[in-house]
Write a protein that holds these residues in place. Structure first.
Motif, mmCIF file in Angstrom:
data_model
loop_
_atom_site.group_PDB
_atom_site.id
_atom_site.type_symbol
_atom_site.label_atom_id
_atom_site.label_comp_id
_atom_site.label_asym_id
_atom_site.label_seq_id
_atom_site.Cartn_x
_atom_site.Cartn_y
_atom_site.Cartn_z
ATOM 1 N N PRO A 126 37.561 48.970 28.089
ATOM 2 C CA PRO A 126 37.093 47.589 28.273
ATOM 3 C C PRO A 126 38.259 46.712 28.692
ATOM 4 N N VAL A 127 37.958 45.656 29.424
ATOM 5 C CA VAL A 127 39.007 44.870 30.060
ATOM 6 C C VAL A 127 40.021 44.336 29.057
ATOM 7 N N TRP A 128 39.572 44.023 27.844
ATOM 8 C CA TRP A 128 40.505 43.474 26.856
ATOM 9 C C TRP A 128 41.411 44.540 26.245
ATOM 10 N N GLU A 129 41.160 45.811 26.557
ATOM 11 C CA GLU A 129 42.012 46.887 26.049
ATOM 12 C C GLU A 129 42.850 47.538 27.153
ATOM 13 N N ASP A 158 45.843 48.164 29.134
ATOM 14 C CA ASP A 158 47.264 47.833 29.087
ATOM 15 C C ASP A 158 47.845 47.852 30.498
ATOM 16 N N ASP A 159 49.057 47.356 30.628
ATOM 17 C CA ASP A 159 49.682 47.269 31.946
ATOM 18 C C ASP A 159 49.801 48.641 32.598
ATOM 19 N N ALA A 160 50.117 49.657 31.803
ATOM 20 C CA ALA A 160 50.309 51.001 32.367
ATOM 21 C C ALA A 160 49.021 51.521 32.986
ATOM 22 N N THR A 161 47.889 51.304 32.310
ATOM 23 C CA THR A 161 46.602 51.761 32.843
ATOM 24 C C THR A 161 46.240 50.984 34.102
ATOM 25 N N TRP A 162 46.383 49.670 34.059
ATOM 26 C CA TRP A 162 46.071 48.834 35.228
ATOM 27 C C TRP A 162 46.915 49.257 36.426
ATOM 28 N N GLU A 163 48.199 49.417 36.211
ATOM 29 C CA GLU A 163 49.102 49.765 37.301
ATOM 30 C C GLU A 163 48.833 51.171 37.833
ATOM 31 N N LYS A 164 48.426 52.088 36.967
ATOM 32 C CA LYS A 164 48.112 53.444 37.414
ATOM 33 C C LYS A 164 46.882 53.445 38.316
ATOM 34 N N VAL A 165 45.809 52.763 37.862
ATOM 35 C CA VAL A 165 44.579 52.728 38.654
ATOM 36 C C VAL A 165 44.814 52.006 39.972
ATOM 37 N N MET A 166 45.474 50.863 39.923
ATOM 38 C CA MET A 166 45.758 50.122 41.149
ATOM 39 C C MET A 166 46.707 50.902 42.057
ATOM 40 N N GLY A 167 47.693 51.534 41.459
ATOM 41 C CA GLY A 167 48.675 52.266 42.240
ATOM 42 C C GLY A 167 48.084 53.410 43.028
ATOM 43 N N ILE A 168 47.132 54.113 42.423
ATOM 44 C CA ILE A 168 46.511 55.256 43.101
ATOM 45 C C ILE A 168 45.362 54.809 44.000
ATOM 46 N N CYS A 169 44.516 53.919 43.501
ATOM 47 C CA CYS A 169 43.281 53.584 44.219
ATOM 48 C C CYS A 169 43.466 52.551 45.335
ATOM 49 N N LEU A 170 44.430 51.659 45.197
ATOM 50 C CA LEU A 170 44.584 50.581 46.179
ATOM 51 C C LEU A 170 45.952 50.596 46.865
ATOM 52 N N ASP A 171 47.017 50.634 46.078
ATOM 53 C CA ASP A 171 48.348 50.649 46.691
ATOM 54 C C ASP A 171 48.555 51.910 47.528
ATOM 55 N N MET A 203 30.924 49.846 31.586
ATOM 56 C CA MET A 203 31.406 51.117 31.049
ATOM 57 C C MET A 203 32.934 51.194 31.016
ATOM 58 N N GLY A 204 33.599 50.052 31.086
ATOM 59 C CA GLY A 204 35.046 50.070 31.026
ATOM 60 C C GLY A 204 35.710 50.367 32.347
ATOM 61 N N GLU A 205 35.120 49.900 33.439
ATOM 62 C CA GLU A 205 35.628 50.219 34.769
ATOM 63 C C GLU A 205 36.191 49.002 35.501
ATOM 64 N N ALA A 206 36.668 48.006 34.776
ATOM 65 C CA ALA A 206 37.140 46.780 35.415
ATOM 66 C C ALA A 206 38.273 47.051 36.397
ATOM 67 N N ALA A 207 39.241 47.857 36.006
ATOM 68 C CA ALA A 207 40.367 48.149 36.903
ATOM 69 C C ALA A 207 39.892 48.904 38.135
ATOM 70 N N TYR A 208 39.029 49.877 37.926
ATOM 71 C CA TYR A 208 38.514 50.680 39.043
ATOM 72 C C TYR A 208 37.678 49.821 39.985
ATOM 73 N N CYS A 209 36.800 48.988 39.430
ATOM 74 C CA CYS A 209 35.978 48.106 40.260
ATOM 75 C C CYS A 209 36.860 47.174 41.090
ATOM 76 N N ALA A 210 37.888 46.614 40.464
ATOM 77 C CA ALA A 210 38.778 45.703 41.177
ATOM 78 C C ALA A 210 39.521 46.426 42.290
ATOM 79 N N ALA A 211 39.998 47.636 42.004
ATOM 80 C CA ALA A 211 40.742 48.394 43.010
ATOM 81 C C ALA A 211 39.853 48.755 44.193
ATOM 82 N N LYS A 212 38.638 49.200 43.916
ATOM 83 C CA LYS A 212 37.759 49.621 45.008
ATOM 84 C C LYS A 212 37.255 48.435 45.823
ATOM 85 N N ALA A 213 37.065 47.277 45.182
ATOM 86 C CA ALA A 213 36.754 46.069 45.954
ATOM 87 C C ALA A 213 37.935 45.723 46.852
ATOM 88 N N GLY A 214 39.138 45.946 46.360
ATOM 89 C CA GLY A 214 40.324 45.720 47.171
ATOM 90 C C GLY A 214 40.383 46.642 48.373
#
Length: 268
Positions: free
Chosen positions: A115-118, A120-133, A168-179
């Motif tokens: 969930p978005v409130w859980e 952490d920076d490492a998870t956000w950066e990992k998902v963004m790093g692979i899916c968008l960057d 379902m706890g996919e905020a980082a993934y949704c954001a990356a794929k919209a990107g």
């Protein structure tokens, strides 16, 4: 002067070879999902394929296995899309071996459910790093050659998650794929006048063994039931669309995000 085995292979078209004479770089292509199916489809259609994976040994094995199917070498290279040195090395090796890159299939992705409130920076950066960057860096690496030649096709893998909300706890993934969708459209607008097309595929749920390890029990079956076709997708479903977008069959299509979800999500 006699031709090398690779040159002879390129001179011999695969039956129905829509990608004959083209060179395709596929990221995250050594697993059991979309990337592997696309690499195999491209190779069967005559492309010289470079299949990459974050695990070098797995990439090499996949290249050997696909090569045995098509009867010519398929190069397997280590490529972690978060590592600029890996990207530069893979592109340089491909250019040294084949002289050009005509198709980039940006497939690398990851989803970690929190969930978005859980998150952490490492998870956000990992998902963004692979899916968008990662897709951005790979595009940046191959585009100079494509633009110089005035041709090329880039196909990015987005997701219907980039369109729809998820609880379902996919905020980082949704954001990356919209990107990825936004990156695709902007890049298409910039590259189109120079002859390079950029499109994206937005799959629904495409079954592979990994999904059952990250989604709650019963959720995959529920998503299949929610779709109009009452089934989950197969990697081969995506490979057929990827072939269309990579080939000259789609020569007048760019800047589009193509939903393929069996009717789970019908984009207006």
């Amino acid at each position: 002067m006699s031709m090398t085995a690779q040159e002879e292979a390129r001179e011999t078209p695969t039956a129905g070879g829509k990608l004959h004479g083209k060179v395709a770089l596929v990221t995250a292509g050594a697993g059991a999902g979309i990337g592997r199916a696309v690499a195999e489809q491209f190779a069967r259609e005559g492309a010289e394929v470079v299949v990459t994976d974050a695990h070098g040994g797995r990439a090499a094995t996949a290249g050997t296995e696909i090569g045995e199917v098509v009867g010519r070498e398929v190069l397997g290279l280590e490529l972690d899309v978060r590592n600029q040195e890996h990207i530069d090395a893979a592109v340089a090796t491909t250019l040294e071996r084949f002289g050009q890159i005509d198709v980039l299939f940006n497939n690398a992705g990851i989803n970690e459910l929190k969930p978005v409130w859980e998150i952490d920076d490492a998870t956000w950066e990992k998902v963004m790093g692979i899916c968008l960057d990662g897709p951005f860096r790979c595009m940046r690496a191959v585009l100079p050659g494509m633009l110089e030649r005035g041709s090329g096709s880039i196909v990015n893998v987005a997701s219907v998650a980039g369109y729809i909300a998820s609880n379902m706890g996919e905020a980082a993934y949704c954001a990356a794929k919209a990107g990825v969708m936004g990156l695709t459209r902007a890049s298409a607008a910039e590259c189109g006048p120079k002859g390079v097309r950029v499109n994206a595929i937005a799959p629904g749920v495409i079954m592979n063994p990994f999904l059952s390890r990250i989604y709650p029990a019963g959720s995959l079956e529920a998503m299949a039931d929610d779709s109009a076709l009452k089934r989950l997708g197969k990697p081969e479903d995506i490979a057929k669309l990827a072939l269309f977008l990579a080939s000259d069959d789609s020569s007048y299509i760019t800047g589009e995000v193509h939903t393929i979800s069996g009717g789970l999500y019908m984009h207006p």
